[in-house]
Design an enzyme around this catalytic site. Structure first.
Site, PDB file in Angstrom:
ATOM      1  N   ASN A 119     -26.341 -58.664  22.491  1.00 11.14           N
ATOM      2  CA  ASN A 119     -24.907 -58.391  22.347  1.00 11.14           C
ATOM      3  C   ASN A 119     -24.315 -58.020  23.704  1.00 11.14           C
ATOM      4  OD1 ASN A 119     -25.057 -55.406  22.708  1.00 11.14           O
ATOM      5  ND2 ASN A 119     -26.370 -55.606  20.899  1.00 11.14           N
TER       6      ASN A 119
ATOM      7  N   ASP B 263     -29.055 -55.363  15.021  1.00  9.62           N
ATOM      8  CA  ASP B 263     -29.379 -55.035  13.629  1.00  9.62           C
ATOM      9  C   ASP B 263     -30.445 -55.970  13.056  1.00  9.62           C
ATOM     10  OD1 ASP B 263     -27.653 -52.856  13.349  1.00  9.62           O
ATOM     11  OD2 ASP B 263     -25.935 -54.210  13.201  1.00  9.62           O
TER      12      ASP B 263
ATOM     13  N   LYS C 216     -41.335 -72.909  24.019  1.00 10.51           N
ATOM     14  CA  LYS C 216     -39.892 -73.142  24.001  1.00 10.51           C
ATOM     15  C   LYS C 216     -39.529 -74.150  22.897  1.00 10.51           C
ATOM     16  CE  LYS C 216     -36.106 -74.697  26.831  1.00 10.51           C
ATOM     17  NZ  LYS C 216     -35.721 -75.532  27.956  1.00 10.51           N
TER      18      LYS C 216
ATOM     19  N   ASP D   2     -33.337 -48.841  11.834  1.00  8.39           N
ATOM     20  CA  ASP D   2     -32.175 -48.091  12.316  1.00  8.39           C
ATOM     21  C   ASP D   2     -32.694 -46.783  12.910  1.00  8.39           C
ATOM     22  OD1 ASP D   2     -29.946 -46.346  12.557  1.00  8.39           O
ATOM     23  OD2 ASP D   2     -28.808 -47.706  11.277  1.00  8.39           O
ATOM     24  N   ILE D   3     -32.660 -46.710  14.236  1.00 10.12           N
ATOM     25  CA  ILE D   3     -33.324 -45.609  14.945  1.00 10.12           C
ATOM     26  C   ILE D   3     -32.686 -44.267  14.594  1.00 10.12           C
ATOM     27  CG2 ILE D   3     -33.975 -44.734  17.234  1.00 10.12           C
ATOM     28  CD1 ILE D   3     -33.637 -47.696  18.220  1.00 10.12           C
TER      29      ILE D   3
ATOM     30  N   PHE E  43     -23.004 -43.255  17.728  1.00  6.85           N
ATOM     31  CA  PHE E  43     -21.773 -43.955  18.072  1.00  6.85           C
ATOM     32  C   PHE E  43     -21.402 -44.892  16.936  1.00  6.85           C
ATOM     33  CE2 PHE E  43     -20.304 -43.419  22.501  1.00  6.85           C
ATOM     34  CZ  PHE E  43     -21.189 -42.428  22.872  1.00  6.85           C
TER      35      PHE E  43
ATOM     36  N   LYS F 164     -21.000 -43.369   8.638  1.00 11.11           N
ATOM     37  CA  LYS F 164     -22.244 -43.292   9.437  1.00 11.11           C
ATOM     38  C   LYS F 164     -22.688 -41.850   9.619  1.00 11.11           C
ATOM     39  CE  LYS F 164     -21.485 -47.664  11.344  1.00 11.11           C
ATOM     40  NZ  LYS F 164     -20.880 -48.509  12.317  1.00 11.11           N
TER      41      LYS F 164
ATOM     42  N   LYS G  79     -26.282 -41.503   7.972  1.00 18.58           N
ATOM     43  CA  LYS G  79     -27.378 -41.359   8.941  1.00 18.58           C
ATOM     44  C   LYS G  79     -27.720 -39.889   9.176  1.00 18.58           C
ATOM     45  CE  LYS G  79     -26.166 -45.675  11.221  1.00 18.58           C
ATOM     46  NZ  LYS G  79     -26.566 -46.603  12.276  1.00 18.58           N
TER      47      LYS G  79
HETATM   48  O1  C5P Z   1     -24.685 -48.834  11.934  1.00 21.10           O
HETATM   49  P1  C5P Z   1     -24.272 -48.993  13.333  1.00 21.10           P
HETATM   50  O2  C5P Z   1     -25.133 -49.952  14.097  1.00 21.10           O
HETATM   51  O3  C5P Z   1     -22.833 -49.283  13.574  1.00 21.10           O
HETATM   52  O4  C5P Z   1     -24.513 -47.513  13.930  1.00 21.10           O
HETATM   53  C1  C5P Z   1     -24.312 -47.195  15.244  1.00 21.10           C
HETATM   54  C2  C5P Z   1     -25.125 -46.004  15.629  1.00 21.10           C
HETATM   55  O5  C5P Z   1     -26.466 -46.129  15.156  1.00 21.10           O
HETATM   56  C3  C5P Z   1     -25.291 -45.893  17.138  1.00 21.10           C
HETATM   57  O6  C5P Z   1     -25.469 -44.543  17.449  1.00 21.10           O
HETATM   58  C4  C5P Z   1     -26.520 -46.724  17.405  1.00 21.10           C
HETATM   59  O7  C5P Z   1     -27.148 -46.364  18.626  1.00 21.10           O
HETATM   60  C5  C5P Z   1     -27.372 -46.390  16.206  1.00 21.10           C
HETATM   61  N1  C5P Z   1     -28.252 -47.474  15.757  1.00 21.10           N
HETATM   62  C6  C5P Z   1     -29.609 -47.308  15.811  1.00 21.10           C
HETATM   63  N2  C5P Z   1     -30.448 -48.310  15.374  1.00 21.10           N
HETATM   64  C7  C5P Z   1     -29.940 -49.450  14.884  1.00 21.10           C
HETATM   65  C8  C5P Z   1     -28.558 -49.626  14.808  1.00 21.10           C
HETATM   66  C9  C5P Z   1     -27.737 -48.640  15.275  1.00 21.10           C
HETATM   67  O8  C5P Z   1     -30.057 -46.260  16.275  1.00 21.10           O
HETATM   68  N3  C5P Z   1     -30.759 -50.386  14.453  1.00 21.10           N
END
Ligand code: C5P
Length: 421
Positions: free
Chosen positions: A232, A301, A311, A328-329, A346, A360, A364
């Site tokens: 991205n 994601d 390749k 999702d960390i 964020f 969120k 989260k």
């Molecule tokens: O759900 P979304 O991706 O919009 O959430 C954004 C927040 O979650 C940010 O703080 C981003 O660093 C974290 N995040 C994460 N792991 C992911 C996706 C997002 O830690 N796979």
């Protein structure tokens, strides 16, 4: 710099957008800049120029030896101020210079600092204008020793530097590399970025001192084959600005960064990763020792279900890519949260900003969510400015359009409030 970016782009973006406030920097800071007799004095000229560009107020004092390497005229032209050097100047401005110079400054920076000047200062000598001015100074003193490696490692110089550290002076360790004398080793002037950060830290509140902070930053890359990947537009700037400003405020900072094109912030431990899974594994390993974790990374994601070893050929029959979800960390950290750990996420949104941010925050299990509009011309990807709203379970605070460093500072202000019982 960000402040200039804000001013320069104001005309392009139309009158409806407010001007960005300047970056927190060295503007207006009064620096007494001592230059001593080393070949590295020519580098000091560049630093004086950097300070002047930032609108710091620089007054240069040169030792007699320094004048053998570079002229007063150079520093006078670059600083826009009179250059001092004579202990016994008889004009009204010069007569009490050894007292007035430090009275009219916020800090002293001596670069390059030779073994001779270091010895003078360590023994409290006052036999030239610079050493007398430092002796009379009641302000922070920063030294950048620069000399031949053997001179630097000589027990006399080491003792002198230890003494100066004991007094409370900041000694920036010289860099290593090839020296003007032809030898290779420690003794070079450090990078300006490190010196600038050291000066900024002197002027910053140390309200994050003792806190261990982990910040994720940048995009992740999810490989499809050895040459292609999904990613991205994140530049990593917001996460890097958070790391720099936290370090300035005294925190121990670890930055877990995806692939970005930014210099490592001085004094910050940087761990480079590529994929979301690598980022998750790294964060998981490091989370144990942290007080605060900030997820500023734009983690992909999804990732391709398989990464081809070879390749993928253009003539091949690939018309779709099968994806699977990445971990999702921040959500994982929120689920297994240790008491006392503060989590900041964020929410980069294109619509329903606050509603999404609040979702969120809850889903989260975070303490603070920083919401920003990725479609705004000065708040989206790869720009120097940002305008965010800070959401907690209790309230919302909308910040003005600011440079990313100024935004980072305001985020830390809020974190300090949340972390203070
Ligand atoms: O759900 P979304 O991706 O919009 O959430 C954004 C927040 O979650 C940010 O703080 C981003 O660093 C974290 N995040 C994460 N792991 C992911 C996706 C997002 O830690 N796979």
């Amino acid at each position: 710099m960000a402040a200039q970016g804000g001013r320069n782009s104001a005309g392009r973006t139309g009158a409806t957008e407010p001007a960005a406030a300047p970056a927190p920097g060295l503007q207006g800071r009064r620096i007494l800049f001592g230059v001593t007799g080393s070949i590295a004095a020519f580098k000091a000229a560049g630093w004086v120029r950097c300070l002047a560009n930032e609108e710091a107020r620089v007054t240069v004092v040169m030792t007699r030896a320094a004048e053998q390497f570079i002229s007063r005229l150079t520093f006078g032209a670059l600083s826009g101020n009179r250059v001092h050097g004579d202990m016994f100047a008889s004009d009204p401005e010069g007569i009490m210079a050894h007292i007035t110079l430090s009275r009219e400054a916020d800090c002293v920076l001596i670069a390059p600092a030779t073994a001779q000047t270091i010895a003078r200062l360590a023994h409290g000598l006052a036999d030239d204008l610079l050493s007398a001015a430092v002796l009379a100074a009641d302000i922070p003193v920063v030294l950048c020793p620069a000399m031949n490696t053997n001179m630097l490692h000589h027990p006399a110089t080491r003792d002198n530097l230890d003494r100066l550290r004991e007094i409370g002076y900041t000694v920036i360790a010289p860099a290593s590399g090839s020296l003007a004398c032809g030898e290779v080793g420690a003794g070079r002037m450090p990078e300006w970025d490190l010196v600038r950060e050291t000066l900024l830290a002197l002027f910053a509140d140390q309200d994050l001192a003792g806190r261990r902070i982990l910040i994720t930053a940048g995009p992740t890359r999810e490989p499809l084959d050895p040459v292609r990947y999904l990613s991205n537009r994140s530049s990593g700037r917001m996460g890097y600005a958070l790391a720099r400003t936290a370090r300035r405020r005294g925190a121990g900072v670890t930055l877990v960064a995806g692939p970005v094109n930014l210099p490592d912030p001085p004094g910050v431990r940087v761990v480079r990763v590529t994929t979301a899974v690598e980022m998750r594994d790294t964060v998981r390993t490091l989370a144990e020792g942290m007080d605060i974790i900030v997820g500023a990374a734009a983690v992909a994601d999804f990732r391709p279900r398989t990464c081809q070893e070879r390749k993928i050929k253009k003539r091949g029959a690939v018309t779709s890519i099968e994806l699977e979800r990445n971990p999702d960390i921040m959500a994982e950290l929120g689920r297994n949260r240790r008491p006392g750990l503060l989590l900041v996420g964020f929410a980069a949104e294109s619509h329903d900003h606050e509603q999404e941010g609040r979702r969120k925050l809850e889903e989260k299990n975070l303490d603070l969510v920083v919401v920003n509009d990725i479609l705004g011309s000065r708040t989206g990807f790869d720009v120097e400015t940002n305008q965010v709203t800070l959401l907690t379970a209790r309230d919302r605070r909308r910040l003005p359009l600011l440079s990313k460093e100024a935004t980072a500072d305001r985020i830390w202000d809020r974190v300090v409030e949340l972390a203070t019982p």
